[in-house]
Design a protein around this motif. Structure first.
Motif, PDB file in Angstrom:
ATOM      1  N   ASN A  32       3.392   8.765  -3.208  1.00  0.00           N
ATOM      2  CA  ASN A  32       2.821   9.211  -4.474  1.00  0.00           C
ATOM      3  C   ASN A  32       3.371  10.569  -4.886  1.00  0.00           C
ATOM      4  N   ILE A  33       3.505  11.483  -3.928  1.00  0.00           N
ATOM      5  CA  ILE A  33       4.053  12.802  -4.227  1.00  0.00           C
ATOM      6  C   ILE A  33       5.494  12.682  -4.692  1.00  0.00           C
ATOM      7  N   CYS A  34       6.266  11.833  -4.028  1.00  0.00           N
ATOM      8  CA  CYS A  34       7.670  11.631  -4.391  1.00  0.00           C
ATOM      9  C   CYS A  34       7.798  11.077  -5.803  1.00  0.00           C
ATOM     10  N   LYS A  35       6.943  10.119  -6.142  1.00  0.00           N
ATOM     11  CA  LYS A  35       6.981   9.538  -7.487  1.00  0.00           C
ATOM     12  C   LYS A  35       6.645  10.582  -8.543  1.00  0.00           C
ATOM     13  N   ARG A  36       5.633  11.423  -8.257  1.00  0.00           N
ATOM     14  CA  ARG A  36       5.260  12.461  -9.218  1.00  0.00           C
ATOM     15  C   ARG A  36       6.367  13.494  -9.361  1.00  0.00           C
ATOM     16  N   MET A  72       0.826  -1.174   0.000  1.00  0.00           N
ATOM     17  CA  MET A  72       0.000   0.000   0.000  1.00  0.00           C
ATOM     18  C   MET A  72       0.879   1.250   0.000  1.00  0.00           C
ATOM     19  N   GLN A  73       0.609   2.164  -0.894  1.00  0.00           N
ATOM     20  CA  GLN A  73       1.403   3.379  -1.009  1.00  0.00           C
ATOM     21  C   GLN A  73       0.768   4.506  -0.192  1.00  0.00           C
ATOM     22  N   THR A  74       1.626   5.279   0.437  1.00  0.00           N
ATOM     23  CA  THR A  74       1.134   6.416   1.205  1.00  0.00           C
ATOM     24  C   THR A  74       1.094   7.650   0.317  1.00  0.00           C
ATOM     25  N   ALA A  75       0.534   8.722   0.821  1.00  0.00           N
ATOM     26  CA  ALA A  75       0.439   9.962   0.053  1.00  0.00           C
ATOM     27  C   ALA A  75       1.820  10.533  -0.241  1.00  0.00           C
ATOM     28  N   SER A  76       2.744  10.426   0.717  1.00  0.00           N
ATOM     29  CA  SER A  76       4.091  10.961   0.496  1.00  0.00           C
ATOM     30  C   SER A  76       4.836  10.175  -0.577  1.00  0.00           C
ATOM     31  N   PHE A  82       8.515  14.421 -12.672  1.00  0.00           N
ATOM     32  CA  PHE A  82       8.589  15.819 -13.096  1.00  0.00           C
ATOM     33  C   PHE A  82      10.045  16.238 -13.312  1.00  0.00           C
ATOM     34  N   ILE A  83      10.925  15.887 -12.361  1.00  0.00           N
ATOM     35  CA  ILE A  83      12.348  16.215 -12.469  1.00  0.00           C
ATOM     36  C   ILE A  83      12.955  15.530 -13.684  1.00  0.00           C
ATOM     37  N   HIS A  84      12.589  14.284 -13.912  1.00  0.00           N
ATOM     38  CA  HIS A  84      13.093  13.533 -15.062  1.00  0.00           C
ATOM     39  C   HIS A  84      12.669  14.198 -16.369  1.00  0.00           C
ATOM     40  N   GLU A  85      11.416  14.618 -16.458  1.00  0.00           N
ATOM     41  CA  GLU A  85      10.926  15.264 -17.679  1.00  0.00           C
ATOM     42  C   GLU A  85      11.641  16.584 -17.942  1.00  0.00           C
TER      43      GLU A  85
END
Length: 75
Positions: A7-11, A1-5, A15-18
């Motif tokens: 998910n934010i880190c993955k996004r 189960m993923q937490t909100a933090s 974003f940094i990669h793009e």
């Protein structure tokens, strides 16, 4: 189960990669600029906190090695 933090880190990582792909600069540079913006609110270079040293640690170590190689009997 993923937490909100998680998910934010993955996004944020995506974003940094793009951004790094679009600008053709390393991801670490993009990450550093984003961190600097969050902390200071600007990306401008900040003034130093004191007078710079005349010789760095690396420079003094090089001078010691060079002088020891030049005249080993003095040491």
């Amino acid at each position: 189960m993923q937490t909100a933090s998680t998910n934010i880190c993955k996004r944020l990582c995506k974003f940094i990669h793009e951004i790094s792909l679009l600008l053709n600069i390393p991801q670490s540079t993009v990450s550093g600029i984003i961190t600097k913006w969050k902390q200071l609110g600007t990306t401008a270079t900040q003034p130093q906190s004191g007078r710079p040293c005349k010789m760095t640690d690396r420079g003094s170590a090089h001078a010691e090695v060079h002088s020891a190689q030049k005249s080993p009997t003095v040491c």
